[in-house]
Design a protein around this motif. Structure first.
Motif, PDB file in Angstrom:
ATOM      1  N   PHE A   1      -8.220   2.368   5.392  1.00  0.00           N
ATOM      2  CA  PHE A   1      -7.861   3.772   5.610  1.00  0.00           C
ATOM      3  C   PHE A   1      -6.735   3.892   6.625  1.00  0.00           C
ATOM      4  CE2 PHE A   1      -8.342   7.558   8.271  1.00  0.00           C
ATOM      5  CZ  PHE A   1      -7.981   8.517   7.341  1.00  0.00           C
ATOM      6  N   SER A   2      -6.765   3.090   7.674  1.00  0.00           N
ATOM      7  CA  SER A   2      -5.722   3.142   8.689  1.00  0.00           C
ATOM      8  C   SER A   2      -4.360   2.800   8.096  1.00  0.00           C
ATOM      9  CB  SER A   2      -6.067   2.183   9.830  1.00  0.00           C
ATOM     10  OG  SER A   2      -5.126   2.268  10.868  1.00  0.00           O
ATOM     11  N   ARG A   3      -4.319   1.785   7.253  1.00  0.00           N
ATOM     12  CA  ARG A   3      -3.052   1.431   6.598  1.00  0.00           C
ATOM     13  C   ARG A   3      -2.620   2.532   5.621  1.00  0.00           C
ATOM     14  NH1 ARG A   3      -5.880  -3.354   6.373  1.00  0.00           N
ATOM     15  NH2 ARG A   3      -6.146  -3.207   4.125  1.00  0.00           N
ATOM     16  N   TYR A   4      -3.581   3.151   4.941  1.00  0.00           N
ATOM     17  CA  TYR A   4      -3.274   4.275   4.046  1.00  0.00           C
ATOM     18  C   TYR A   4      -2.687   5.437   4.848  1.00  0.00           C
ATOM     19  CZ  TYR A   4      -4.131   8.320   1.035  1.00  0.00           C
ATOM     20  OH  TYR A   4      -4.002   9.475   0.309  1.00  0.00           O
ATOM     21  N   ALA A   5      -3.279   5.742   5.980  1.00  0.00           N
ATOM     22  CA  ALA A   5      -2.781   6.831   6.819  1.00  0.00           C
ATOM     23  C   ALA A   5      -1.368   6.527   7.309  1.00  0.00           C
ATOM     24  CB  ALA A   5      -3.719   7.051   8.004  1.00  0.00           C
ATOM     25  N   GLN A   6      -1.101   5.275   7.622  1.00  0.00           N
ATOM     26  CA  GLN A   6       0.239   4.884   8.056  1.00  0.00           C
ATOM     27  C   GLN A   6       1.241   5.110   6.922  1.00  0.00           C
ATOM     28  OE1 GLN A   6       0.718   0.699   8.889  1.00  0.00           O
ATOM     29  NE2 GLN A   6       2.260   1.134  10.465  1.00  0.00           N
ATOM     30  N   ARG A   7       0.860   4.756   5.695  1.00  0.00           N
ATOM     31  CA  ARG A   7       1.749   4.986   4.547  1.00  0.00           C
ATOM     32  C   ARG A   7       1.983   6.476   4.303  1.00  0.00           C
ATOM     33  NH1 ARG A   7      -1.515   1.052   2.165  1.00  0.00           N
ATOM     34  NH2 ARG A   7      -2.504   2.628   0.867  1.00  0.00           N
ATOM     35  N   MET A   8       1.013   7.305   4.660  1.00  0.00           N
ATOM     36  CA  MET A   8       1.135   8.747   4.477  1.00  0.00           C
ATOM     37  C   MET A   8       1.912   9.415   5.621  1.00  0.00           C
ATOM     38  SD  MET A   8      -0.189   9.554   1.639  1.00  0.00           S
ATOM     39  CE  MET A   8       0.172   8.005   0.867  1.00  0.00           C
ATOM     40  N   GLY A   9       2.343   8.620   6.592  1.00  0.00           N
ATOM     41  CA  GLY A   9       3.176   9.155   7.664  1.00  0.00           C
ATOM     42  C   GLY A   9       2.430   9.541   8.927  1.00  0.00           C
TER      43      GLY A   9
END
Length: 145
Positions: free
Chosen positions: A51-59
Motif C-alpha cells: 500500500f505504501s508503494r501504491y500511495a507513492q505511485r499515486m503522488g
C-alpha cells in the motif's frame, strides 16, 4: 524490527519505500508486542508496504495526506481470493490508526456547549484510536451507552 520478519536486503529496501517507510518498523514492533504470530505479522507488513508503494505511485508524499478514499481504491484492486481483501483491510486499519496516532492531532471543541461533550469526544477518540472502530460504530456505541 523489520529485520526480524524479513532477511533479504532487497526485500527490506522495497518494504521501506513510500510514505509509510518511517512507520513500518514501528508497526512491526507493535505487531510483535501485541502478540501477532510471525506469519500474520509478515503478511500484514507486506500488505502495508505494498500500500505504501501504491500511495507513492499515486503522488502521496507524506503519511499525513493518506485518506480513506486512497485505501478504498487500493482495496478494490486487491484479488478477492482467499480473503486477501479482508486481511488487507485489517492490516491497513492497523497502519492508518498508527499513522493517525503518530502524525495527526485530534481536534476537540474549544468551548463545549454541553459539559458532557468533552467526555463524549474523548470516548469517541478512544473507540477510534484504541479499539479501531469506524465513526458509524462509534456513534452506535455512544448512543447505546
Amino acid at each position: 524490527m523489520l529485520e526480524s520478519y524479513f532477511k533479504y536486503p532487497g526485500v527490506l529496501r522495497r518494504m521501506r519505500r513510500g510514505p509509510l517507510a518511517d512507520d513500518i518498523d514501528r508497526l512491526a514492533e507493535e505487531l510483535g508486542r501485541l502478540g501477532y504470530t510471525r506469519a500474520t505479522a509478515r503478511r500484514y507488513l507486506s500488505l502495508v508496504a505494498t500500500f505504501s508503494r501504491y500511495a507513492q505511485r499515486m503522488g502521496v508524499a507524506c503519511p499525513e495526506t493518506l485518506d480513506i478514499a486512497l485505501v478504498e481504491r487500493f482495496l478494490t484492486q486487491m484479488p478477492t481470493s482467499a480473503g486477501t481483501r479482508s486481511v488487507a483491510r485489517s492490516a491497513l486499519g492497523h497502519a492508518i490508526r498508527r499513522v493517525a496516532r503518530c502524525h495527526l492531532t485530534s481536534v476537540t471543541p474549544a468551548a463545549p456547549d454541553d459539559p458532557d461533550d468533552r467526555l463524549l469526544v474523548a470516548f469517541r477518540e478512544y473507540l477510534r484510536n484504541v479499539r479501531g472502530l469506524q465513526p458509524r460504530s462509534c456513534e452506535g456505541i455512544v448512543l447505546v451507552t
